[in-house]
Write a protein that holds these residues in place. Structure first.
Motif, PDB file in Angstrom:
ATOM      1  N   ASP A  70      68.869 -15.324 -52.469  1.00  0.00           N
ATOM      2  CA  ASP A  70      67.588 -14.802 -52.934  1.00  0.00           C
ATOM      3  C   ASP A  70      66.927 -14.020 -51.802  1.00  0.00           C
ATOM      4  O   ASP A  70      67.362 -14.062 -50.644  1.00  0.00           O
ATOM      5  N   GLY A  71      65.868 -13.283 -52.157  1.00  0.00           N
ATOM      6  CA  GLY A  71      65.257 -12.381 -51.199  1.00  0.00           C
ATOM      7  C   GLY A  71      64.742 -13.058 -49.942  1.00  0.00           C
ATOM      8  O   GLY A  71      64.868 -12.523 -48.832  1.00  0.00           O
ATOM      9  N   GLU A  72      64.176 -14.249 -50.101  1.00  0.00           N
ATOM     10  CA  GLU A  72      63.609 -14.955 -48.945  1.00  0.00           C
ATOM     11  C   GLU A  72      64.694 -15.371 -47.960  1.00  0.00           C
ATOM     12  O   GLU A  72      64.569 -15.155 -46.744  1.00  0.00           O
ATOM     13  N   ASP A  73      65.782 -15.949 -48.473  1.00  0.00           N
ATOM     14  CA  ASP A  73      66.874 -16.364 -47.597  1.00  0.00           C
ATOM     15  C   ASP A  73      67.521 -15.152 -46.922  1.00  0.00           C
ATOM     16  O   ASP A  73      67.815 -15.170 -45.719  1.00  0.00           O
ATOM     17  N   ALA A  74      67.760 -14.100 -47.712  1.00  0.00           N
ATOM     18  CA  ALA A  74      68.400 -12.903 -47.153  1.00  0.00           C
ATOM     19  C   ALA A  74      67.525 -12.256 -46.092  1.00  0.00           C
ATOM     20  O   ALA A  74      68.024 -11.763 -45.066  1.00  0.00           O
ATOM     21  N   GLY A  75      66.197 -12.276 -46.312  1.00  0.00           N
ATOM     22  CA  GLY A  75      65.287 -11.645 -45.370  1.00  0.00           C
ATOM     23  C   GLY A  75      65.268 -12.315 -44.011  1.00  0.00           C
ATOM     24  O   GLY A  75      65.187 -11.648 -42.975  1.00  0.00           O
ATOM     25  N   ARG A  76      65.313 -13.654 -43.995  1.00  0.00           N
ATOM     26  CA  ARG A  76      65.258 -14.353 -42.702  1.00  0.00           C
ATOM     27  C   ARG A  76      66.645 -14.629 -42.115  1.00  0.00           C
ATOM     28  O   ARG A  76      66.767 -14.997 -40.951  1.00  0.00           O
ATOM     29  N   GLY A  77      67.704 -14.486 -42.945  1.00  0.00           N
ATOM     30  CA  GLY A  77      69.061 -14.620 -42.436  1.00  0.00           C
ATOM     31  C   GLY A  77      69.581 -16.039 -42.374  1.00  0.00           C
ATOM     32  O   GLY A  77      70.646 -16.277 -41.796  1.00  0.00           O
ATOM     33  N   TYR A  78      68.905 -16.979 -42.962  1.00  0.00           N
ATOM     34  CA  TYR A  78      69.365 -18.370 -42.990  1.00  0.00           C
ATOM     35  C   TYR A  78      68.745 -19.106 -44.170  1.00  0.00           C
ATOM     36  O   TYR A  78      67.765 -18.630 -44.785  1.00  0.00           O
TER      37      TYR A  78
END
Length: 274
Positions: free
Chosen positions: A234-242
């Protein structure tokens, strides 16, 4: 939708009809037989991927049919599932003794039967692909063709966390996507491709050509594969990389890296192996 051929063998017309309707709805091609003799004839003609078999039937019972399937070199790899009202310990023993892969009792859960059939079909396909992979490697070795064996792996913790957070469907969708990426890249470059899922999250493929060409294919597969994997988060996980997990014993927040491909390339050919 599912695919494959299922043979249902039961002397109860009602059981045959219910199972046939259910599995045809799921996308399988379904054949049915009311006794052992008819079943053996259908196995020879149709070569089903899975046989669902009752025990108590006329003209050869289920144990006899199963033993004939498993001792016939043409069909010995065909999975057999007993689906029967005979649930005593000795019945289960005879089922295993004649080579059955699974033993389910009536009344049964349709969902459980579906899961068992899907698992057994996946296993049969896995073994067939493994055999083709090994044959292709040996052929290239005999002919002295240069090639590399590429192994793709993932960090076990990242794999487990992804599977736990996003569920089985997205987990298998991601792995299937990596397999398709490998096949597309290799086929586009070489006109042929053979990828084999060697284990849970381990994929192998043959990369034709000299070391530089094989290495370039490896790098392209890793780049495209990692971009694909990122799209499953999802966007949140992809954005922070973990992924944030609370798997620590004390409940502390743990940061688990996103899935990334780990690639190992072993080259074989005229310049030597290794």
């Amino acid at each position: 939708m599912s695919s494959g051929k299922i043979l249902i063998v039961d002397d109860s017309e009602n059981v045959r009809s219910v199972l046939q309707l259910n599995f045809e709805y799921l996308g399988y091609q379904v054949f049915s037989a009311k006794d052992g003799e008819e079943a053996l004839g259908l196995i020879d003609r149709e070569d089903p991927d899975v046989v669902v078999l009752d025990v108590m039937m006329p003209r050869q019972n289920g144990f006899q049919v199963c033993r004939k399937i498993k001792t016939d070199p043409r069909h010995s790899g065909t999975p057999v599932i007993f689906l029967t009202a005979k649930g005593h310990k000795e019945d289960r023993y005879w089922g295993r003794d004649c080579g059955a892969d699974e033993y389910l009792t009536k009344p049964f859960s349709s969902a459980e039967l579906e899961r068992v059939i899907e698992r057994l079909m996946d296993g049969r396909q896995h073994r067939a692909t493994m055999s083709r992979f090994d044959d292709e490697v040996e052929r290239r070795r005999r002919q002295g063709e240069p090639f590399g064996i590429l192994t793709l792996m993932f960090d076990p913790k990242a794999l487990h966390t992804f599977r736990q957070k996003y569920g089985e469907f997205r987990f298998h969708e991601a792995l299937d996507g990596i397999g398709q990426t490998v096949e597309l890249v290799v086929r586009e470059e070489c006109g042929e491709s053979l990828a084999w899922m060697a284990g849970d999250g381990v994929l192998k493929t043959v990369l034709p050509g000299e070391p530089d060409r094989a290495a370039a294919l490896r790098d392209r597969i890793v780049l495209q594969g990692n971009l694909l994997l990122e799209s499953f988060y999802d966007g949140e996980d992809a954005g922070r990389g973990y992924v944030v997990s609370r798997a620590a014993p004390d409940g502390r927040e743990v940061h688990v890296p996103m899935l990334k491909i780990e690639a190992k390339l072993a080259f074989e050919g005229p310049r030597g192996r290794g």
